[in-house]
Motif scaffolding. Sequence first.
Motif, PDB file in Angstrom:
ATOM      1  N   LEU A  63      -2.200  -0.575  -7.102  1.00  0.00           N
ATOM      2  CA  LEU A  63      -1.475   0.116  -6.032  1.00  0.00           C
ATOM      3  C   LEU A  63      -0.522   1.155  -6.610  1.00  0.00           C
ATOM      4  O   LEU A  63       0.250   0.851  -7.519  1.00  0.00           O
ATOM      5  N   PRO A  64      -0.554   2.378  -6.084  1.00  0.00           N
ATOM      6  CA  PRO A  64       0.357   3.410  -6.587  1.00  0.00           C
ATOM      7  C   PRO A  64       1.808   3.114  -6.203  1.00  0.00           C
ATOM      8  O   PRO A  64       2.077   2.326  -5.276  1.00  0.00           O
ATOM      9  N   LYS A  65       2.714   3.740  -6.933  1.00  0.00           N
ATOM     10  CA  LYS A  65       4.143   3.613  -6.622  1.00  0.00           C
ATOM     11  C   LYS A  65       4.372   3.965  -5.157  1.00  0.00           C
ATOM     12  O   LYS A  65       3.787   4.908  -4.636  1.00  0.00           O
ATOM     13  N   GLY A  66       5.186   3.153  -4.495  1.00  0.00           N
ATOM     14  CA  GLY A  66       5.531   3.397  -3.109  1.00  0.00           C
ATOM     15  C   GLY A  66       4.685   2.640  -2.106  1.00  0.00           C
ATOM     16  O   GLY A  66       5.040   2.562  -0.939  1.00  0.00           O
ATOM     17  N   LEU A  67       3.562   2.062  -2.526  1.00  0.00           N
ATOM     18  CA  LEU A  67       2.711   1.348  -1.577  1.00  0.00           C
ATOM     19  C   LEU A  67       3.192  -0.081  -1.360  1.00  0.00           C
ATOM     20  O   LEU A  67       3.380  -0.508  -0.229  1.00  0.00           O
ATOM     21  N   SER A  68       3.413  -0.825  -2.429  1.00  0.00           N
ATOM     22  CA  SER A  68       3.987  -2.174  -2.306  1.00  0.00           C
ATOM     23  C   SER A  68       5.458  -2.197  -2.687  1.00  0.00           C
ATOM     24  O   SER A  68       6.238  -2.935  -2.105  1.00  0.00           O
ATOM     25  N   TYR A  69       5.808  -1.395  -3.704  1.00  0.00           N
ATOM     26  CA  TYR A  69       7.184  -1.331  -4.195  1.00  0.00           C
ATOM     27  C   TYR A  69       7.585   0.134  -4.288  1.00  0.00           C
ATOM     28  O   TYR A  69       6.854   0.947  -4.857  1.00  0.00           O
ATOM     29  N   GLU A  70       8.752   0.445  -3.763  1.00  0.00           N
ATOM     30  CA  GLU A  70       9.216   1.829  -3.685  1.00  0.00           C
ATOM     31  C   GLU A  70       9.218   2.532  -5.040  1.00  0.00           C
ATOM     32  O   GLU A  70       8.802   3.684  -5.149  1.00  0.00           O
ATOM     33  N   ASP A  71       9.666   1.835  -6.083  1.00  0.00           N
ATOM     34  CA  ASP A  71       9.853   2.482  -7.381  1.00  0.00           C
ATOM     35  C   ASP A  71       8.824   2.110  -8.446  1.00  0.00           C
ATOM     36  O   ASP A  71       8.970   2.509  -9.605  1.00  0.00           O
ATOM     37  N   TYR A  72       7.800   1.352  -8.078  1.00  0.00           N
ATOM     38  CA  TYR A  72       6.861   0.855  -9.085  1.00  0.00           C
ATOM     39  C   TYR A  72       5.422   0.887  -8.579  1.00  0.00           C
ATOM     40  O   TYR A  72       5.161   0.520  -7.430  1.00  0.00           O
ATOM     41  N   PRO A  73       4.478   1.221  -9.466  1.00  0.00           N
ATOM     42  CA  PRO A  73       3.088   0.896  -9.159  1.00  0.00           C
ATOM     43  C   PRO A  73       2.919  -0.607  -9.343  1.00  0.00           C
ATOM     44  O   PRO A  73       3.785  -1.268  -9.938  1.00  0.00           O
ATOM     45  N   SER A  74       1.810  -1.137  -8.855  1.00  0.00           N
ATOM     46  CA  SER A  74       1.635  -2.588  -8.893  1.00  0.00           C
ATOM     47  C   SER A  74       0.162  -2.953  -9.077  1.00  0.00           C
ATOM     48  O   SER A  74      -0.730  -2.124  -8.886  1.00  0.00           O
ATOM     49  N   ILE A  75      -0.041  -4.202  -9.434  1.00  0.00           N
ATOM     50  CA  ILE A  75      -1.373  -4.786  -9.521  1.00  0.00           C
ATOM     51  C   ILE A  75      -1.363  -6.012  -8.618  1.00  0.00           C
ATOM     52  O   ILE A  75      -0.454  -6.837  -8.702  1.00  0.00           O
ATOM     53  N   GLY A  76      -2.362  -6.132  -7.777  1.00  0.00           N
ATOM     54  CA  GLY A  76      -2.407  -7.272  -6.875  1.00  0.00           C
ATOM     55  C   GLY A  76      -3.826  -7.756  -6.656  1.00  0.00           C
ATOM     56  O   GLY A  76      -4.790  -7.175  -7.170  1.00  0.00           O
ATOM     57  N   ARG A  77      -3.956  -8.832  -5.900  1.00  0.00           N
ATOM     58  CA  ARG A  77      -5.248  -9.440  -5.586  1.00  0.00           C
ATOM     59  C   ARG A  77      -6.049  -9.698  -6.871  1.00  0.00           C
ATOM     60  O   ARG A  77      -7.259  -9.567  -6.911  1.00  0.00           O
TER      61      ARG A  77
END
Length: 148
Positions: A63-77
């Motif tokens: 997930l790009p920055k701002g999609l799950s966390y405002e200031d961070y990209p993320s990895i999920g699922r």
Amino acid sequence: MQFTLKTFQALEIEELYGILQLRQAVFIVEQDCPYLDADGKDQASLHLMGRDHQGIVAYARILPKGLSYEDYPSIGRILIASRARGKGFGQQLVQEAINIIERQWAAKAIKISAQSYLLKFYQDLGFQVIGAAYLEDGIPHHAMIRSN
């Protein structure tokens, strides 16, 4: 393991079906956790798939920055099919997702929401716990950040 990375729009129908089937098998059936998997974030995410001769056995949503966390990209699922566990594919998958985030978005840090029983797994990949445990869909989780 060979990985394939695709945008949502580039996924073939059979790939999307395989991803959704695997996510439901692991997160809803195995973990007995009824939740809405189709959360509206897939369309803006990257989808990392690992395959064997029978199909998709490893998956992570990036997930790009701002999609799950405002200031961070993320990895999920993040998941490995039950038949493919215990072979080191989880570490390969998460490391590949980290590499993609660093290459594509030049991210200095990545934030995840990790199931508490997997803390050591993520710590071994450079993530550090931040804050207290919390429940997400009835399962204990911790926020974790990996900084470069």
